[in-house]
Design a protein around this motif. Structure first.
Motif, PDB file in Angstrom:
ATOM      1  N   ALA A 107       0.830  -1.210   0.000  1.00  0.00           N
ATOM      2  CA  ALA A 107       0.000   0.000   0.000  1.00  0.00           C
ATOM      3  C   ALA A 107       0.865   1.261   0.000  1.00  0.00           C
ATOM      4  CB  ALA A 107      -0.922  -0.003   1.221  1.00  0.00           C
ATOM      5  N   ILE A 108       1.933   1.226   0.789  1.00  0.00           N
ATOM      6  CA  ILE A 108       2.825   2.388   0.861  1.00  0.00           C
ATOM      7  C   ILE A 108       3.564   2.597  -0.452  1.00  0.00           C
ATOM      8  CG2 ILE A 108       4.895   3.320   1.989  1.00  0.00           C
ATOM      9  CD1 ILE A 108       4.015   1.760   4.512  1.00  0.00           C
ATOM     10  N   THR A 109       4.102   1.526  -1.008  1.00  0.00           N
ATOM     11  CA  THR A 109       4.878   1.670  -2.249  1.00  0.00           C
ATOM     12  C   THR A 109       3.990   2.053  -3.427  1.00  0.00           C
ATOM     13  OG1 THR A 109       4.740  -0.748  -2.557  1.00  0.00           O
ATOM     14  CG2 THR A 109       6.729   0.121  -1.523  1.00  0.00           C
ATOM     15  N   ALA A 110       2.771   1.496  -3.466  1.00  0.00           N
ATOM     16  CA  ALA A 110       1.854   1.867  -4.551  1.00  0.00           C
ATOM     17  C   ALA A 110       1.513   3.352  -4.480  1.00  0.00           C
ATOM     18  CB  ALA A 110       0.581   1.024  -4.462  1.00  0.00           C
ATOM     19  N   GLN A 111       1.280   3.853  -3.259  1.00  0.00           N
ATOM     20  CA  GLN A 111       0.978   5.272  -3.102  1.00  0.00           C
ATOM     21  C   GLN A 111       2.196   6.122  -3.437  1.00  0.00           C
ATOM     22  OE1 GLN A 111      -2.084   6.806  -2.364  1.00  0.00           O
ATOM     23  NE2 GLN A 111      -0.858   8.583  -2.991  1.00  0.00           N
ATOM     24  N   ALA A 112       3.395   5.641  -3.032  1.00  0.00           N
ATOM     25  CA  ALA A 112       4.628   6.399  -3.290  1.00  0.00           C
ATOM     26  C   ALA A 112       4.890   6.542  -4.783  1.00  0.00           C
ATOM     27  CB  ALA A 112       5.815   5.716  -2.613  1.00  0.00           C
ATOM     28  N   ARG A 113       4.537   5.527  -5.547  1.00  0.00           N
ATOM     29  CA  ARG A 113       4.739   5.602  -7.004  1.00  0.00           C
ATOM     30  C   ARG A 113       3.797   6.609  -7.651  1.00  0.00           C
ATOM     31  NH1 ARG A 113       4.686  -0.207  -6.589  1.00  0.00           N
ATOM     32  NH2 ARG A 113       6.807  -1.047  -6.585  1.00  0.00           N
ATOM     33  N   GLY A 298     -15.622   0.450  30.086  1.00  0.00           N
ATOM     34  CA  GLY A 298     -17.012   0.809  29.857  1.00  0.00           C
ATOM     35  C   GLY A 298     -17.275   2.299  29.782  1.00  0.00           C
ATOM     36  N   VAL A 299     -16.312   3.080  29.301  1.00  0.00           N
ATOM     37  CA  VAL A 299     -16.488   4.530  29.182  1.00  0.00           C
ATOM     38  C   VAL A 299     -16.391   4.940  27.716  1.00  0.00           C
ATOM     39  CG1 VAL A 299     -15.620   5.040  31.492  1.00  0.00           C
ATOM     40  CG2 VAL A 299     -14.015   4.965  29.563  1.00  0.00           C
ATOM     41  N   VAL A 300     -16.956   6.104  27.419  1.00  0.00           N
ATOM     42  CA  VAL A 300     -16.821   6.702  26.094  1.00  0.00           C
ATOM     43  C   VAL A 300     -16.217   8.089  26.273  1.00  0.00           C
ATOM     44  CG1 VAL A 300     -17.985   7.501  24.003  1.00  0.00           C
ATOM     45  CG2 VAL A 300     -18.800   5.435  25.168  1.00  0.00           C
ATOM     46  N   PRO A 301     -14.984   8.304  25.823  1.00  0.00           N
ATOM     47  CA  PRO A 301     -14.333   9.611  25.986  1.00  0.00           C
ATOM     48  C   PRO A 301     -14.943  10.656  25.055  1.00  0.00           C
ATOM     49  CG  PRO A 301     -12.778   7.834  25.457  1.00  0.00           C
ATOM     50  CD  PRO A 301     -14.140   7.328  25.152  1.00  0.00           C
ATOM     51  N   ASP A 302     -14.524  11.895  25.264  1.00  0.00           N
ATOM     52  CA  ASP A 302     -14.902  12.987  24.372  1.00  0.00           C
ATOM     53  C   ASP A 302     -13.868  13.165  23.267  1.00  0.00           C
ATOM     54  OD1 ASP A 302     -17.224  13.997  25.987  1.00  0.00           O
ATOM     55  OD2 ASP A 302     -15.619  14.234  27.467  1.00  0.00           O
ATOM     56  N   ILE A 303     -12.628  12.783  23.566  1.00  0.00           N
ATOM     57  CA  ILE A 303     -11.527  12.871  22.607  1.00  0.00           C
ATOM     58  C   ILE A 303     -10.664  11.623  22.776  1.00  0.00           C
ATOM     59  CG2 ILE A 303      -9.531  14.204  21.835  1.00  0.00           C
ATOM     60  CD1 ILE A 303     -10.722  16.680  23.151  1.00  0.00           C
ATOM     61  N   VAL A 304     -10.232  11.041  21.660  1.00  0.00           N
ATOM     62  CA  VAL A 304      -9.332   9.888  21.698  1.00  0.00           C
ATOM     63  C   VAL A 304      -8.078  10.229  20.900  1.00  0.00           C
ATOM     64  CG1 VAL A 304      -9.044   7.427  21.181  1.00  0.00           C
ATOM     65  CG2 VAL A 304     -11.293   8.306  21.826  1.00  0.00           C
ATOM     66  N   THR A 305      -6.921   9.951  21.486  1.00  0.00           N
ATOM     67  CA  THR A 305      -5.662  10.165  20.773  1.00  0.00           C
ATOM     68  C   THR A 305      -5.004   8.826  20.494  1.00  0.00           C
ATOM     69  OG1 THR A 305      -4.352  10.363  22.818  1.00  0.00           O
ATOM     70  CG2 THR A 305      -5.329  12.377  21.916  1.00  0.00           C
ATOM     71  N   MET A 306      -4.242   8.777  19.407  1.00  0.00           N
ATOM     72  CA  MET A 306      -3.627   7.502  18.999  1.00  0.00           C
ATOM     73  C   MET A 306      -2.386   7.759  18.162  1.00  0.00           C
ATOM     74  SD  MET A 306      -6.722   6.634  16.378  1.00  0.00           S
ATOM     75  CE  MET A 306      -7.908   7.285  17.572  1.00  0.00           C
ATOM     76  N   ALA A 307      -1.523   6.770  18.091  1.00  0.00           N
ATOM     77  CA  ALA A 307      -0.318   6.781  17.252  1.00  0.00           C
ATOM     78  C   ALA A 307       0.228   5.358  17.264  1.00  0.00           C
ATOM     79  CB  ALA A 307       0.696   7.799  17.758  1.00  0.00           C
ATOM     80  N   LYS A 308       1.533   5.180  17.218  1.00  0.00           N
ATOM     81  CA  LYS A 308       2.205   3.884  17.277  1.00  0.00           C
ATOM     82  C   LYS A 308       1.518   2.840  16.387  1.00  0.00           C
ATOM     83  CE  LYS A 308       4.513   4.618  21.704  1.00  0.00           C
ATOM     84  NZ  LYS A 308       5.878   4.748  21.167  1.00  0.00           N
ATOM     85  N   GLY A 309       0.658   1.981  16.941  1.00  0.00           N
ATOM     86  CA  GLY A 309       0.050   0.908  16.164  1.00  0.00           C
ATOM     87  C   GLY A 309      -0.784   1.359  14.987  1.00  0.00           C
ATOM     88  N   ILE A 310      -1.160   2.627  14.953  1.00  0.00           N
ATOM     89  CA  ILE A 310      -1.999   3.136  13.861  1.00  0.00           C
ATOM     90  C   ILE A 310      -1.340   2.943  12.496  1.00  0.00           C
ATOM     91  CG2 ILE A 310      -1.075   5.496  13.974  1.00  0.00           C
ATOM     92  CD1 ILE A 310      -3.842   6.569  13.390  1.00  0.00           C
ATOM     93  N   GLY A 311      -0.005   2.941  12.449  1.00  0.00           N
ATOM     94  CA  GLY A 311       0.669   2.846  11.159  1.00  0.00           C
ATOM     95  C   GLY A 311       1.692   1.734  11.060  1.00  0.00           C
ATOM     96  N   ASN A 312       1.777   0.886  12.101  1.00  0.00           N
ATOM     97  CA  ASN A 312       2.719  -0.244  12.073  1.00  0.00           C
ATOM     98  C   ASN A 312       4.174   0.206  11.927  1.00  0.00           C
ATOM     99  OD1 ASN A 312       2.547  -3.220  12.232  1.00  0.00           O
ATOM    100  ND2 ASN A 312       3.567  -3.206  10.243  1.00  0.00           N
ATOM    101  N   ALA A 346      -2.462   5.981   3.469  1.00  0.00           N
ATOM    102  CA  ALA A 346      -2.632   4.741   2.690  1.00  0.00           C
ATOM    103  C   ALA A 346      -2.104   3.556   3.487  1.00  0.00           C
ATOM    104  CB  ALA A 346      -1.897   4.858   1.357  1.00  0.00           C
ATOM    105  N   GLY A 347      -0.963   3.750   4.155  1.00  0.00           N
ATOM    106  CA  GLY A 347      -0.427   2.693   5.005  1.00  0.00           C
ATOM    107  C   GLY A 347      -1.315   2.423   6.201  1.00  0.00           C
ATOM    108  N   GLY A 348      -1.860   3.477   6.796  1.00  0.00           N
ATOM    109  CA  GLY A 348      -2.745   3.312   7.950  1.00  0.00           C
ATOM    110  C   GLY A 348      -3.996   2.531   7.610  1.00  0.00           C
ATOM    111  N   LEU A 349      -4.578   2.794   6.445  1.00  0.00           N
ATOM    112  CA  LEU A 349      -5.761   2.042   6.018  1.00  0.00           C
ATOM    113  C   LEU A 349      -5.415   0.572   5.817  1.00  0.00           C
ATOM    114  CD1 LEU A 349      -8.716   1.990   5.181  1.00  0.00           C
ATOM    115  CD2 LEU A 349      -8.018   2.652   2.873  1.00  0.00           C
ATOM    116  N   ALA A 350      -4.246   0.311   5.268  1.00  0.00           N
ATOM    117  CA  ALA A 350      -3.816  -1.080   5.081  1.00  0.00           C
ATOM    118  C   ALA A 350      -3.663  -1.793   6.418  1.00  0.00           C
ATOM    119  CB  ALA A 350      -2.494  -1.118   4.306  1.00  0.00           C
ATOM    120  N   VAL A 351      -3.194  -1.078   7.439  1.00  0.00           N
ATOM    121  CA  VAL A 351      -3.055  -1.671   8.770  1.00  0.00           C
ATOM    122  C   VAL A 351      -4.416  -2.114   9.301  1.00  0.00           C
ATOM    123  CG1 VAL A 351      -2.523  -1.145  11.194  1.00  0.00           C
ATOM    124  CG2 VAL A 351      -0.934  -0.465   9.396  1.00  0.00           C
ATOM    125  N   LEU A 352      -5.419  -1.258   9.183  1.00  0.00           N
ATOM    126  CA  LEU A 352      -6.760  -1.626   9.647  1.00  0.00           C
ATOM    127  C   LEU A 352      -7.274  -2.867   8.921  1.00  0.00           C
ATOM    128  CD1 LEU A 352      -8.785   1.704  10.063  1.00  0.00           C
ATOM    129  CD2 LEU A 352      -7.875   0.205  11.844  1.00  0.00           C
TER     130      LEU A 352
END
Length: 464
Positions: A107-113, A298-312, A346-352
């Motif tokens: 996914a990353i290389t296809a987007q890079a091209r 069992g909680v639902v936050p108002d804001i969620v932050t993320m990184a690390k695993g999001i893009g492998n 593009a890489g992040g979507l591939a991770v999901l």
């Protein structure tokens, strides 16, 4: 001269004998069908020399002789000599799909091209497709995504948004937490090891709801009472927000006490504040039972932050919030040059897609539970293990020299890590005292890997 030569020869034979003893005692690593590419780059010694001369002196490394890692494949890493290691750290809980997963690489290389970078001032489907897929993983009205380049940036933005939305400045964080190393996030971080003497205003640190070392054990109500007292005695009675990890990563894989987050969220919201869930380390299926760490409470936050695993491993982070809260950034111009870059998204979507296709959340739950049970078995055998905690593939093993006093085994863990590395296992460490094994492998870790890991740790602890 002859005596010196004899001593050198004796030392050499001693080293060889020790290496042979270690090899004989070492458990056998699971078979893996991959041959690393030949390496013809600079040696570890040459890289270390350049690093010392040209890179920041603040950089540190594990092991007395730092490893030169040159290749990765799924849950394994290879050094310059082609030796294979089982990776139980995953670049600090970052590599979730496995090293160099072909779907992510493609996914990353296809987007890079096609297009490496443009700007969000133009339209591009990569950022929109990933935002839509990411929003589908979150509950309630959490569906507006802001992309960043790191977890620090994500938490900085979340704190800014909470202050703008509420009109208040005060942020409540937890002691022993880590949220980043920029000005705002350093203020929210609550360990002196990671804080410089700069202006860090408006942050109050609540008593950490740590079931193992905490002042109130697992009593969630007493810890939550401290949050209420901070609001009443340390603020105007109105706060901007509360930020917390469900499992403190840098803090030593500390799970907050069951029942604490619902109580803390209620008190903060009654004071007009927003609740921010820092999912930089615990998110993206790592906890196994759920996709996000906050869901285990069992909680639902108002804001969620993320990184690390999001893009492998891709430099990528995100903040997700509600449409109403997201509006605060329209009051002025907010812009991030690389946030939402087409290559990264593009890489992040591939991770999901890989997480779903390979059912890695289920694997994290099944194998992680198995690994935790085996680690608890080690705890019964080795007095030095004071606590085993965590869930899924975010596990901690705390070493202490005295179980009653909980005296941190700081030197012992370093020796154990060296022994484990010599037997082919790489693992992290953390906690305020640096005495906790941080076990955060790629989510493709197998039961055979778990068995090998535990057997190696068993041998290493037996050598202390």
């Amino acid at each position: 001269m002859m005596r010196q030569g004899a001593r050198n020869l004796a030392r050499r034979f001693s080293r060889l004998a020790a290496a042979a003893e270690t090899a004989a005692a070492a458990p056998r690593m699971p078979a893996f069908d991959h041959v690393p590419l030949p390496y013809d780059g600079p040696s570890a010694a040459e890289i270390a020399r350049k690093r010392a001369e040209y890179l920041s002196p603040s950089l540190f490394h594990f092991y007395s002789k730092p490893l030169n890692i040159v290749e990765g494949k799924r849950q394994y890493l290879y050094d310059e000599h082609g030796r294979r290691y089982l990776d139980a750290f995953a670049g600090i809980a970052t590599v979730c799909c496995g090293h160099c997963h072909p779907d992510v690489v493609d996914a990353i290389t296809a987007q890079a091209r096609r297009l490496q970078h443009s700007t969000v001032l133009y339209l591009n489907h990569a950022i929109a497709d990933f935002a839509e897929a990411l929003a589908s993983k979150l509950p309630g009205d959490l569906k507006v995504v802001f992309f960043t380049n790191s977890g620090t940036e994500a938490n900085e933005l979340a704190i800014l948004m909470a202050r703008l939305y509420t009109g208040s400045h005060d942020i409540i964080s937890l002691r022993n937490s880590y949220h980043g190393n920029a000005a705002g996030t350093m203020g929210a971080t609550a360990q002196k090891n990671w804080k410089f003497n700069i202006v860090q205003s408006g942050v109050h640190h609540a008593v950490n709801p740590d079931p193992y070392r905490g002042a109130f054990g697992s009593d969630a109500e007493k810890y939550a009472r401290d949050v209420q007292e901070i609001i009443e005695f340390g603020t105007t009675g109105q706060v901007a927000g509360f930020i917390s990890e469900a499992i403190q990563g840098v803090g030593g894989i500390v799970e907050v006490s069951p029942g604490y987050l619902p109580l803390a969220y209620e008190k903060v919201r009654n004071a007009g504040g927003l609740c921010i869930a820092d999912e930089v380390q615990a998110g993206f299926a790592r906890v196994g039972s759920h996709f996000w760490g906050f869901e285990t409470h069992g909680v639902v936050p108002d804001i969620v932050t993320m990184a690390k695993g999001i893009g492998n491993g891709i430099p990528l982070g995100a903040v997700v919030t509600t449409p109403e809260i997201a509006q605060v950034l329209t009051r002025r111009c907010y812009f991030n040059t690389f946030g939402g870059n087409p290559l990264c998204t593009a890489g992040g979507l591939a991770v999901l897609k890989v997480l779903e296709k390979e059912r890695l959340q289920e694997n994290a739950f099944v194998v992680g539970s198995y690994l935790k049970d085996r680690l608890r078995g080690l705890q019964e055998k080795h007095e030095i293990i004071g606590d085993v905690r965590g869930t899924g593939f975010i596990l901690g093993v705390e070493l202490v020299t005295d179980r009653q006093l909980k005296t941190p085994a700081k030197e012992e863990i370093c020796h154990a890590m060296e022994h484990m590395k010599d037997m082919g296992v790489l693992v992290g460490k953390g906690g305020f005292y640096g005495n906790v094994f941080r076990i955060t492998p790629p989510l493709c870790f197998s039961k055979e890997d778990a068995d090998f890991f535990v057997e190696v740790m068993d041998v290493a602890l037996s050598k202390l």
